[in-house]
Write a protein that holds these residues in place. Structure first.
Motif, PDB file in Angstrom:
ATOM      1  N   PHE C  35       1.930   4.945 -13.862  1.00 60.23           N
ATOM      2  CA  PHE C  35       1.380   6.331 -14.007  1.00 60.23           C
ATOM      3  C   PHE C  35       0.172   6.587 -13.292  1.00 60.23           C
ATOM      4  N   TYR C  36      -0.631   5.477 -13.244  1.00 58.59           N
ATOM      5  CA  TYR C  36      -1.844   5.440 -12.581  1.00 58.59           C
ATOM      6  C   TYR C  36      -1.523   5.542 -10.950  1.00 58.59           C
ATOM      7  N   THR C  37      -0.946   4.809 -10.336  1.00 63.13           N
ATOM      8  CA  THR C  37      -0.686   4.728  -9.054  1.00 63.13           C
ATOM      9  C   THR C  37      -0.146   6.165  -8.570  1.00 63.13           C
ATOM     10  N   ASP C  38       0.621   6.812  -9.487  1.00 64.98           N
ATOM     11  CA  ASP C  38       1.009   8.069  -9.326  1.00 64.98           C
ATOM     12  C   ASP C  38       0.030   8.925  -9.019  1.00 64.98           C
ATOM     13  N   LEU C  39      -1.117   8.725  -9.981  1.00 64.25           N
ATOM     14  CA  LEU C  39      -2.169   9.896  -9.774  1.00 64.25           C
ATOM     15  C   LEU C  39      -3.136   9.689  -8.581  1.00 64.25           C
ATOM     16  N   ILE C  40      -3.151   8.529  -8.014  1.00 62.33           N
ATOM     17  CA  ILE C  40      -4.158   8.171  -6.914  1.00 62.33           C
ATOM     18  C   ILE C  40      -4.034   9.298  -5.972  1.00 62.33           C
ATOM     19  N   PRO C  41      -2.878   9.596  -5.395  1.00 60.90           N
ATOM     20  CA  PRO C  41      -3.099  10.948  -4.250  1.00 60.90           C
ATOM     21  C   PRO C  41      -3.388  12.220  -4.974  1.00 60.90           C
ATOM     22  N   LYS C  42      -2.979  12.459  -6.278  1.00 55.51           N
ATOM     23  CA  LYS C  42      -3.431  13.602  -6.884  1.00 55.51           C
ATOM     24  C   LYS C  42      -4.780  14.044  -6.903  1.00 55.51           C
ATOM     25  N   VAL C  43      -5.753  12.965  -7.305  1.00 56.82           N
ATOM     26  CA  VAL C  43      -7.066  13.363  -7.717  1.00 56.82           C
ATOM     27  C   VAL C  43      -7.905  13.224  -6.668  1.00 56.82           C
ATOM     28  N   GLY C  44      -9.142  13.788  -6.598  1.00 59.19           N
ATOM     29  CA  GLY C  44     -10.390  14.072  -5.548  1.00 59.19           C
ATOM     30  C   GLY C  44     -10.685  12.589  -5.120  1.00 59.19           C
ATOM     31  N   LYS C  45     -11.069  12.213  -4.123  1.00 58.00           N
ATOM     32  CA  LYS C  45     -11.701  10.996  -3.693  1.00 58.00           C
ATOM     33  C   LYS C  45     -12.705  10.697  -4.557  1.00 58.00           C
ATOM     34  N   ASN C  46     -13.432  11.628  -5.244  1.00 58.16           N
ATOM     35  CA  ASN C  46     -14.727  11.144  -5.942  1.00 58.16           C
ATOM     36  C   ASN C  46     -13.975  10.585  -7.216  1.00 58.16           C
ATOM     37  N   MET C  47     -12.907  10.671  -7.446  1.00 56.38           N
ATOM     38  CA  MET C  47     -12.413  10.261  -8.689  1.00 56.38           C
ATOM     39  C   MET C  47     -11.349   8.932  -8.477  1.00 56.38           C
ATOM     40  N   ARG C  48     -10.972   8.802  -7.249  1.00 57.58           N
ATOM     41  CA  ARG C  48      -9.898   7.958  -6.938  1.00 57.58           C
ATOM     42  C   ARG C  48     -10.121   6.552  -7.426  1.00 57.58           C
ATOM     43  N   TRP C  49     -11.255   6.220  -7.374  1.00 59.94           N
ATOM     44  CA  TRP C  49     -11.921   4.864  -7.490  1.00 59.94           C
ATOM     45  C   TRP C  49     -11.201   4.357  -9.251  1.00 59.94           C
ATOM     46  N   LEU C  50     -11.402   5.393  -9.898  1.00 56.72           N
ATOM     47  CA  LEU C  50     -11.072   5.204 -11.282  1.00 56.72           C
ATOM     48  C   LEU C  50      -9.605   4.846 -11.510  1.00 56.72           C
ATOM     49  N   VAL C  51      -8.621   5.545 -10.973  1.00 54.98           N
ATOM     50  CA  VAL C  51      -7.345   5.145 -10.959  1.00 54.98           C
ATOM     51  C   VAL C  51      -6.787   4.027 -10.357  1.00 54.98           C
ATOM     52  N   GLU C  52      -7.424   3.690  -9.327  1.00 51.88           N
ATOM     53  CA  GLU C  52      -6.976   2.741  -8.512  1.00 51.88           C
ATOM     54  C   GLU C  52      -7.605   1.548  -9.222  1.00 51.88           C
ATOM     55  N   GLU C  53      -8.673   1.313  -9.980  1.00 51.12           N
ATOM     56  CA  GLU C  53      -9.190   0.525 -10.608  1.00 51.12           C
ATOM     57  C   GLU C  53      -8.299   0.090 -11.897  1.00 51.12           C
ATOM     58  N   LEU C  54      -7.732   1.368 -12.645  1.00 44.00           N
ATOM     59  CA  LEU C  54      -7.023   1.123 -13.541  1.00 44.00           C
ATOM     60  C   LEU C  54      -5.704   0.735 -13.164  1.00 44.00           C
ATOM     61  N   ALA C  55      -5.110   1.127 -12.131  1.00 46.34           N
ATOM     62  CA  ALA C  55      -3.730   0.516 -11.615  1.00 46.34           C
ATOM     63  C   ALA C  55      -3.908  -0.781 -11.326  1.00 46.34           C
ATOM     64  N   ALA C  56      -4.770  -1.247 -10.837  1.00 43.87           N
ATOM     65  CA  ALA C  56      -5.020  -2.753 -10.384  1.00 43.87           C
ATOM     66  C   ALA C  56      -5.123  -3.434 -11.761  1.00 43.87           C
ATOM     67  N   GLU C  57      -5.823  -2.923 -12.762  1.00 47.50           N
ATOM     68  CA  GLU C  57      -5.932  -3.573 -13.952  1.00 47.50           C
ATOM     69  C   GLU C  57      -4.609  -3.860 -14.620  1.00 47.50           C
ATOM     70  N   GLU C  58      -3.768  -2.811 -14.565  1.00 48.29           N
ATOM     71  CA  GLU C  58      -2.308  -2.868 -15.056  1.00 48.29           C
ATOM     72  C   GLU C  58      -1.592  -3.782 -14.348  1.00 48.29           C
ATOM     73  N   GLN C  59      -1.652  -3.824 -13.027  1.00 51.97           N
ATOM     74  CA  GLN C  59      -0.784  -4.793 -12.059  1.00 51.97           C
ATOM     75  C   GLN C  59      -1.242  -6.326 -12.410  1.00 51.97           C
ATOM     76  N   GLN C  60      -2.677  -6.421 -12.951  1.00 53.82           N
ATOM     77  CA  GLN C  60      -2.999  -7.832 -13.284  1.00 53.82           C
ATOM     78  C   GLN C  60      -2.321  -8.127 -14.671  1.00 53.82           C
ATOM     79  N   HIS C  61      -2.508  -7.072 -15.664  1.00 59.88           N
ATOM     80  CA  HIS C  61      -1.521  -7.600 -16.948  1.00 59.88           C
ATOM     81  C   HIS C  61      -0.212  -7.821 -16.817  1.00 59.88           C
TER      82      HIS C  61
END
Lengths: 614, 380, 167
Positions: C35-61
């Motif tokens: 879900f988060y990875t999906d959002l990465i291209p959809k959000v503005g670059k100013n927000m992208r860090w957030l979804v990228e971090e969240l996606a990485a977290e979920e990957q870790q889990h």
């Protein structure tokens, strides 16, 4: 006592009566130094924990016996007014008058009861002493002449500022403070000991000691000149600044700090506006550099940068979306704290230097960043934090749930606002206080009574708003409920119209931050309250409206966790774009002014490199 | 060479010679030079040479803030420093329009009288020493030390009190201080008979002091003599009674006088003044406990204090005579000019010169000491 | 409503073996990550860090849970039976689960993420309470703690982003 007949009476033998003194013990002076009196003025003691290194003792010493020495390991904290300097005394010069003790703002320096010091010729350096609590020889002698209430020469009390009392101010937006008159200003300015802690603590390092001194001398034009060295928003800051200077003031350690902010207000009001313009224009470059700078947003940061740059010969154009300049200062701060005509003056001084301000021009819609990039040599983004955040609790999308910044903007623009008979404000910061007190006034004017309830997550000790704001809000009839967490907005259903807001449901907040200081609110769900109100205003936070940059520019820029990545000069990764003010530093007027200076300096550094050398 | 072209080199006559007394001399009070031209044992002419104690205080004061000058004022007259402090403070208070609280006024009177007592004890010893008798000097210094103990307790310093400040005094009297003053005054009272036996009825001293340095009342007035020296010629004039300051008009005291105008008369006047000072001090310590209130009126921050422009002449009665300060302010934070009218300036310079003519050599020192001329005050 | 939450919980409830529980948990993490990875291209670059971090977290889990599922030493235990826990439906303080919409902003994403962490935490906590003391109980406890930690980290980010003006 008996008198004596001096007429040559007594025989030649009278003096022999004194021979009886051979039988008495003689007056001797013991070899050990005798104990001195309780008030004795002996060698110095200095409590290094209490001493702040303000150098007042050095200033008052009549023999120039004191030198301030920097001790590297000691703490220094400009924000609290603490320096790592400590006084060193030259006992070849000191006369032990104890004026240093009486004038010490913190009471750290005192004179002990020790008075004997001898040394060989080779040890003459021992007369130069860095006194601490252990005394000149490291032996514990008790204090002699120390700070006491009757011997205290520090002017601890501030000149009283007249203010409108609550009944007189609740029905209008008139400015609450009356300002100092000339006498009060001189007396207040005379309290200053010229230590310069205020200069250190101010984000833009205002020359406060200099302008205070000028006010004391009665040279108000010089005061304005000193003010404009660092701050072209002095009418504004003289009313609403967060006064880091006063928090650091050395007199404020035991007494009330010098009213540095009110003195600034006094000086700016006292000098005729046309004179102020001419003083501000002093030092303006007489040439044009040929370079053009665009500023997006006519707030304190943008206009300060514009002020600096226009004086250095740049052509500056400011694009302002609203009909007037000032930014959050005009559209966020209510008139009773800062009347708009004062902002007009600050802006007029800057505009009179030649800065072009294009009002009603929204970047992103009326003009794009791409055009600015093309047409200007440098662009400064100072768009502030104009988007109010919402809690997004259920019901927060109702039309009568407002963001505080939007409501304040409407009031400032004199847009007709539908005044609720009762209102609830969510949030505990200064913006919440501003909007609550604004609504209170509108309610008084419209309905004749005030009904505003403020709910905030914080408990009273940790309220983010200034204590004065909280006190004044309460005096105006605003109810403030701390430690309440908003859960839901409740509605009264109506048949043919949009549901009317009934109120806000809150739970009591047990704690906001966890043991590590992270935001983790815990609620007591059993303690539930319903606060009634027709309108709910959210004042919980703000964000920058970065959508105006457009998608393409947003992609080109570097971001750091949601905010623009800038270097310590305020420059982004794009060589033509700088950013300053609230959007990068957080909401604070004087920090925005400091930031404006920073980027102007940077731009001047970059653009003044000659082309043939580039 | 022809007799008519012969010019004899002029030489002083062989029976005249010059003698320097001072600046370092046990017969001189302080550092002061007095050049004598003698004919055998008689002085033909004396020339005062002041300036060895010139520290430039008046000029120094122009370069320092009003508050900083407090440290300079007591140093101008070392044996009797308090009238200097008080007079300066009175001058500044008058320029600023400050009202001194009552308690401060009484404390000032106490200091002034204790200082007078200490100065007189000092002088008795000095005068006696010039006649060759040294015991009163040791007694005087030892007894004066007890008064200095009192000053140490009240002000924190024994000689340079720096205790008076425009507006009042710097500290209140410590607990039990008045009792200690009382016991010191009792002790001094008990010592007076000893002094009388040793000094004031001592026929050797009486005969030495009589007839030395005689001046008439007209001469005294013409020469600007004040204080005990003037009262020794029979004129009852004392600034404390004739131009009262502080609370002197509420106090009971006599003004002792003598008629002869010689060294013996002057010493006697001081001996009687000592008794009067003790009397005044006792009245003050009886009154002080019932006078409450602050010991200082509010003054501006001393670092930013402009004294209103104006000039003022304030005088007090010191142990040496009429001491006055002439202070001129131009509205700034430093004095424009301060001038000390030191009583000793007349006594040590012109009066001494005039009185030494025809004096025997061994009486010159006695003349100066009997005038109680204080060189620090002359030179400043 | 969070996608698949209710039915996944039902899935867990009906499972009887630990291995199967871990598999479902893995798929939770995977679906969130996607879900988060999906959002990465959809959000503005100013927000992208957030979804990228969240996606990485979920990957870790996801990696964590995957790793657990294939560990040798608990192979025996994970075949064991697990009692069906009861549901405790307390929701997160003051944070609701919005409908994210086409262009979610940073606040919306964070609220969703925190809600998700809350639910995950509650799941694991309930499972822990429902098992006998032993390695499985400890495992659920550990997972619950991990989710709690993630949630409090997100709350810190939420405070920074929403209440502090992003600076």
């Amino acid at each position: 006592m008996r008198d004596i007949d001096y007429k040559d009476k007594g025989g030649i033998l009278n003096p022999l009566k004194s021979l009886s003194f051979f039988g008495r013990s003689s007056v001797t002076v013991p070899l050990e130094p005798r104990a001195a009196s309780a008030n004795y003025r002996g060698f110095h003691l200095n409590d290094w924990e209490a001493c702040i290194g303000c150098s007042t003792c050095q200033k008052v010493c009549d023999n120039a016996a004191i030198t301030m020495v920097s001790i590297p390991d000691l703490p220094q904290d400009p924000a609290k007014g603490i320096r790592n300097l400590r006084p060193a005394i030259d006992y070849g010069r000191c006369c032990w008058c104890a004026l240093c003790v009486d004038l010490c703002p913190t009471g750290s320096i005192s004179l002990s009861r020790e008075y004997v010091h001898t040394c060989l010729d080779s040890e003459l350096d021992s007369y130069f002493v860095l006194p601490d609590s252990n005394g000149i020889h490291g032996t514990p002698y008790p204090k002699g002449w120390a700070k006491s209430e009757d011997a205290d020469l520090v002017a601890l009390e501030r000149a009283r500022m007249e203010e409108l009392p609550p009944p007189e101010r609740i029905g209008n937006f008139n400015e609450i403070v009356a300002g100092y008159d000339a006498n009060q200003a001189i007396i207040e300015a005379s309290r200053c000991v010229q230590c310069g802690m205020c200069f250190d603590a101010c984000p833009t390092h205002m020359n406060a000691p200099e302008y205070i001194r000028a006010i004391w001398k009665g040279d108000l034009e010089q005061a304005v000149r000193e003010i404009y060295r660092t701050n072209p928003f002095a009418h504004t800051c003289g009313r609403v600044c967060t006064h880091r200077c006063e928090d650091a003031c050395s007199v404020g350690h035991r007494g009330t700090p010098i009213a540095i902010r009110w003195l600034k207000r006094y000086a700016m009001d006292a000098v005729d506006h046309e004179r102020v313009k001419r003083i501000a224009a002093e030092g303006k470059a007489r040439f044009l550099s040929g370079k053009r700078v665009a500023v997006v947003g006519a707030g304190p940061a943008g206009l300060t940068a514009a002020f600096d740059l226009i004086k250095q010969g740049y052509e500056v154009t400011v694009f302002e979306a609203r009909p007037k300049a000032g930014g959050m200062v005009r559209y966020g701060i209510p008139d009773y704290r800062l009347p708009q005509d004062r902002i007009d003056r600050d802006v007029d001084v800057i505009a009179s230097l030649g800065v072009k301000i294009r009002y009603g021009t929204q970047v992103g819609t009326d003009i794009t960043m791409a055009e600015l990039e093309r047409d200007y040599d440098a662009v400064i983004l100072t768009i502030g934090l104009w988007m109010g955040r919402s809690t997004r609790i259920p019901g927060s999308d109702h039309p009568r749930v407002k963001r505080a910044v939007t409501l304040l903007r409407d009031v400032a623009e004199k847009v007709k606002v539908s005044v609720p008979a009762s209102a609830i404000v969510i949030g505990g910061g200064n913006v919440a206080m501003d909007v609550a007190r604004t609504i209170a006034r509108l309610q008084k004017q419209t309905y004749g009574q005030v009904k505003v309830t403020v709910t905030a997550l914080e408990d009273l000790e940790h309220f983010l708003a200034d204590p004065e704001e909280i006190k004044e809000a309460r005096e105006e009839g605003v109810e403030i409920l701390p430690a309440r967490g908003p859960q839901e907005i409740l509605f009264k259903p109506r048949k043919y119209e949009v549901d009317k807001i009934h109120g806000l449901r809150t739970w009591r907040v047990l704690s906001i931050f966890d043991a590590q200081g992270r935001f983790a609110p815990r609620h007591d769900e059993a303690d539930e309250q319903i606060h009634e109100g027709e309108m709910v205003v959210e004042a919980i936070g703000q964000a920058a409206e970065v959508e105006v940059l457009g998608e393409e520019l947003t992609e080109r820029l570097d971001w750091n966790r949601g905010r623009l990545e800038i270097d310590d000069q305020g420059r982004t990764n794009l060589s033509w774009l700088w950013a300053a003010g609230d959007m990068v530093r957080g909401p604070d007027v004087v920090s925005a002014v400091a930031d404006g200076h920073r980027v102007a300096l940077s731009i001047n550094g970059v653009l003044s490199i000659r082309e043939d050398a580039a | 060479m022809r007799p008519e072209n012969y010019e004899a080199q002029r030489q002083p006559p062989s029976h005249e010679y010059e003698l320097n007394i001072g600046p370092n001399h046990p017969g001189i009070e302080g550092n002061y030079a007095f050049k004598l031209r003698l004919h055998g044992d008689r002085v033909l002419e004396g020339k005062a040479d002041a300036g060895y104690l010139h520290r430039g205080f008046e000029k120094l004061m122009e370069g320092r803030l009003w508050i900083q000058n407090l440290a300079i004022t007591p140093r101008i007259c070392v044996p009797d420093p308090v009238p200097m402090e008080v007079s300066y403070c009175l001058a500044v208070e008058e320029l600023c329009g400050l009202e001194i609280p009552e308690r401060a006024q009484w404390l000032r009177v106490l200091q002034l009288e204790l200082s007078r007592i200490a100065a007189h004890l000092f002088t008795f010893g000095g005068h006696a020493a010039t006649t060759g008798m040294y015991s009163p000097m040791f007694w005087g210094i030892a007894d004066r030390d007890l008064v200095l103990d009192l000053f140490e307790e009240l002000t924190g310093g024994r000689v340079y009190h720096i205790y008076n400040i425009p507006g009042g005094v710097r500290r209140d009297a410590p607990d039990g201080f008045l009792d200690r003053v009382r016991s010191t005054l009792d002790y001094l009272d008990s010592r007076l008979p000893d002094y009388d036996n040793l000094l004031f009825t001592n026929q050797v001293f009486v005969h030495r002091a009589k007839g030395v340095g005689t001046m008439s009342r007209e001469q005294a007035l013409e020469w600007g003599v004040t204080g005990p020296n003037l009262r020794a010629t029979g004129l009852e004039f004392d600034v404390r009674r004739d131009d009262p300051y502080l609370v002197y008009d509420d106090l009971d005291f006599d003004i002792p006088t003598e008629e002869a105008g010689d060294a013996w008369a002057r010493t006697l006047v001081r001996r009687k003044e000592l008794v009067q000072s003790i009397r005044i001090a006792r009245q003050v310590i009886a009154a002080l406990p019932s006078i409450a209130g602050p010991i200082r009126c509010p003054i501006p921050n001393p670092l930013a204090w402009n004294v209103p422009a104006g000039s003022v002449y304030t005088r007090v009665e010191s142990s040496k005579g009429e001491l006055a300060w002439y202070v001129v302010s131009n509205g700034g934070e430093r004095p424009y000019r301060t001038h000390v009218r030191g009583p000793s300036q007349m006594h040590a310079v012109q009066v001494l010169e005039k009185l030494s003519v025809g004096c025997r050599l061994e009486d010159v020192a006695q003349t100066m000491f009997s005038l109680d001329a204080c060189p620090p005050e002359v030179d400043r | 409503m969070i996608e698949g939450a209710v039915s996944s919980y039902e899935k867990i409830k009906s499972k009887t073996s630990l291995r199967e529980i871990l598999e479902v948990a893995c798929s939770f993490e995977a679906s969130a990550r996607d879900f988060y990875t999906d959002l990465i291209p959809k959000v503005g670059k100013n927000m992208r860090w957030l979804v990228e971090e969240l996606a990485a977290e979920e990957q870790q889990h996801f990696d964590l849970l995957n790793g657990l599922a294939s560990r040798e030493d608990i192979a025996e235990q994970i075949k064991a039976e697990v009692r069906i826990p009861t549901t405790d439906t307390r929701f997160s303080d003051a944070v609701q689960l919005p409908d994210l919409g086409a262009k979610p902003d940073d606040q919306a994403v964070l609220q969703y993420a925190m809600g998700r962490e809350q639910i995950a935490m509650e799941h694991y906590r309930s499972l822990a309470e429902g098992t006998e003391p032993g390695p499985i109980h400890d495992l659920f406890g550990y997972l619950a703690d991990e989710e709690t930690k993630h949630k409090t980290e997100l709350e810190k980010v939420y405070y920074e982003v929403v209440h502090s003006g992003g600076v």
